[in-house]
Design an enzyme around this catalytic site. Structure first.
Site, PDB file in Angstrom:
ATOM      1  N   LYS A 148     -52.764   5.920   0.955  1.00  0.00           N
ATOM      2  CA  LYS A 148     -51.574   6.566   1.533  1.00  0.00           C
ATOM      3  C   LYS A 148     -50.316   5.763   1.244  1.00  0.00           C
ATOM      4  CE  LYS A 148     -50.701   3.700   5.091  1.00  0.00           C
ATOM      5  NZ  LYS A 148     -49.395   3.188   5.602  1.00  0.00           N
ATOM      6  N   ASP A 181     -52.710   8.704   9.089  1.00  0.00           N
ATOM      7  CA  ASP A 181     -51.825   7.674   8.530  1.00  0.00           C
ATOM      8  C   ASP A 181     -50.942   8.255   7.436  1.00  0.00           C
ATOM      9  OD1 ASP A 181     -50.759   5.157   8.400  1.00  0.00           O
ATOM     10  OD2 ASP A 181     -52.574   4.164   7.705  1.00  0.00           O
ATOM     11  N   ARG A 185     -42.290   1.389   5.254  1.00  0.00           N
ATOM     12  CA  ARG A 185     -41.769   0.532   4.190  1.00  0.00           C
ATOM     13  C   ARG A 185     -41.989   1.152   2.817  1.00  0.00           C
ATOM     14  NH1 ARG A 185     -44.581  -4.946   6.321  1.00  0.00           N
ATOM     15  NH2 ARG A 185     -46.224  -3.411   6.657  1.00  0.00           N
TER      16      ARG A 185
END
Length: 333
Positions: free
Chosen positions: A192, A245, A256
């Site tokens: 991911k 996620d 990020r």
């Protein structure tokens, strides 16, 4: 060592490691937080704050920071939160002090770039006597540290250990769900990060919400194909550490990896983006390794391949996007 896991060591004092230390302390555990930086050790022990990586959040006064890995190794269980590309080196230092069967919970998300190994495989080489576990799921460090509700997956092949760890660090606002599917829990978090860079590029290019939804969905198809080929369970990939996620990371600029992709989509170079950060975007380092895993297992992952080409400088953003959009039409499944 008992299954009560009364003493927890968190190895790595970045934002995520500090948040996990906060959770474990809230669960009533004795917590040792290992940091490389002497000033950070002093900051945690005297000001009860991590001003470098998690500023503005008051930490439990019971959290004790140390710069001594040997001291951390004495805990009943280790939460490993060092960046994925540095995990092997830290594990090798800890290995002589890790007792047979001691849980080592891998909390970083990534694939070792130089070997294309999952972190559980790295642990098996560096400290084979440890009981490998994985903690992964949709979670932002600052939210966890502030006590906002979060749920994650905690996986270990020995489900008794996974359940005991869940009770050791679980609190009302941080809810681990235990599993015995190590591969599924680990792979979702690693892949991911790569897909989030792609979603960030979509956002940075202002392609719209429909495009981001399409890319997230097709990216999840890539993740699922690779996961099943490597032995993961469908229900794990559909769960917190996989789909959960992915949804979070591909829809929030607080990610990020997504924010890095946004900057690339806006025209910044990778060097410019990375140079302005003091945090790690694991997707940059994992992209080529994920693509290598896909090729090893005969799995097509065009989105991950596009990201890998961008971050290695093999393709410009616009060219990689054009290549994806010009792929032949095909069946969805």
């Amino acid at each position: 060592m008992t299954l009560a896991y009364r003493k927890i060591a968190v190895v790595g004092a970045g934002a995520w490691g500090t948040a996990l230390a906060q959770v474990a302390a809230s669960a009533g555990r004795e917590v040792v937080l290992w940091a490389r930086e002497d000033e950070l050790v002093q900051n945690v022990n005297t000001a009860h704050e991590n001003s470098l990586f998690l500023p503005g959040i008051a930490l439990h006064k019971s959290i004790r920071a140390t710069g001594d890995l040997a001291e951390a190794a004495e805990a009943d269980a280790l939460l490993m939160v060092t960046p994925a590309q540095h995990m092997r080196g830290v594990l090798e230092q800890l290995a002589p002090r890790i007792a047979e069967g001691k849980p080592v919970v891998l909390c970083a998300k990534g694939v070792e770039q130089s070997t294309h190994l999952l972190l559980t495989e790295v642990l098996a080489e560096a400290a084979p006597q440890a009981a490998a576990a994985v903690l992964s799921g949709p979670s932002f460090a600052a939210e966890v540290a502030r006590g906002l509700p979060t749920a994650v997956t905690l996986a270990c092949e020995d489900e008794t250990v996974a359940e005991a760890l869940t009770h050791a660090i679980g609190i009302t606002t941080f809810r681990p769900y235990y599993s015995s599917d190590l591969i599924g829990a680990e792979l979702g978090g690693a892949v991911k990060n790569v897909l989030a860079i792609a979603c960030g590029i979509v956002e940075g290019k202002k392609f719209g919400d429909s495009a981001r939804a399409a890319l997230t969905t097709r990216g999840f198809a890539e993740l699922t194909r690779l996961g099943l080929a490597m032995g993961a369970r469908t229900e794990t990939l559909m769960g917190l550490s996989g789909l959960g996620d992915l949804i979070l990371t591909c829809n929030s600029p607080k990610s990020r990896n997504m924010s890095l992709g946004m900057a690339l989509g806006e025209g910044k170079t990778l060097e410019e983006v990375m140079g302005a950060r003091n945090s790690v975007s694991e997707g940059v380092h994992s992209a080529t390794a994920v693509v290598a895993l896909a090729r090893k297992h005969g799995i097509e992952m065009p989105i991950a391949e596009a990201v890998a080409r961008i971050v290695t400088g093999a393709a410009k953003v616009d060219d990689a996007v054009a290549a994806l959009l010009s792929r032949p039409f095909r069946s969805e499944t």
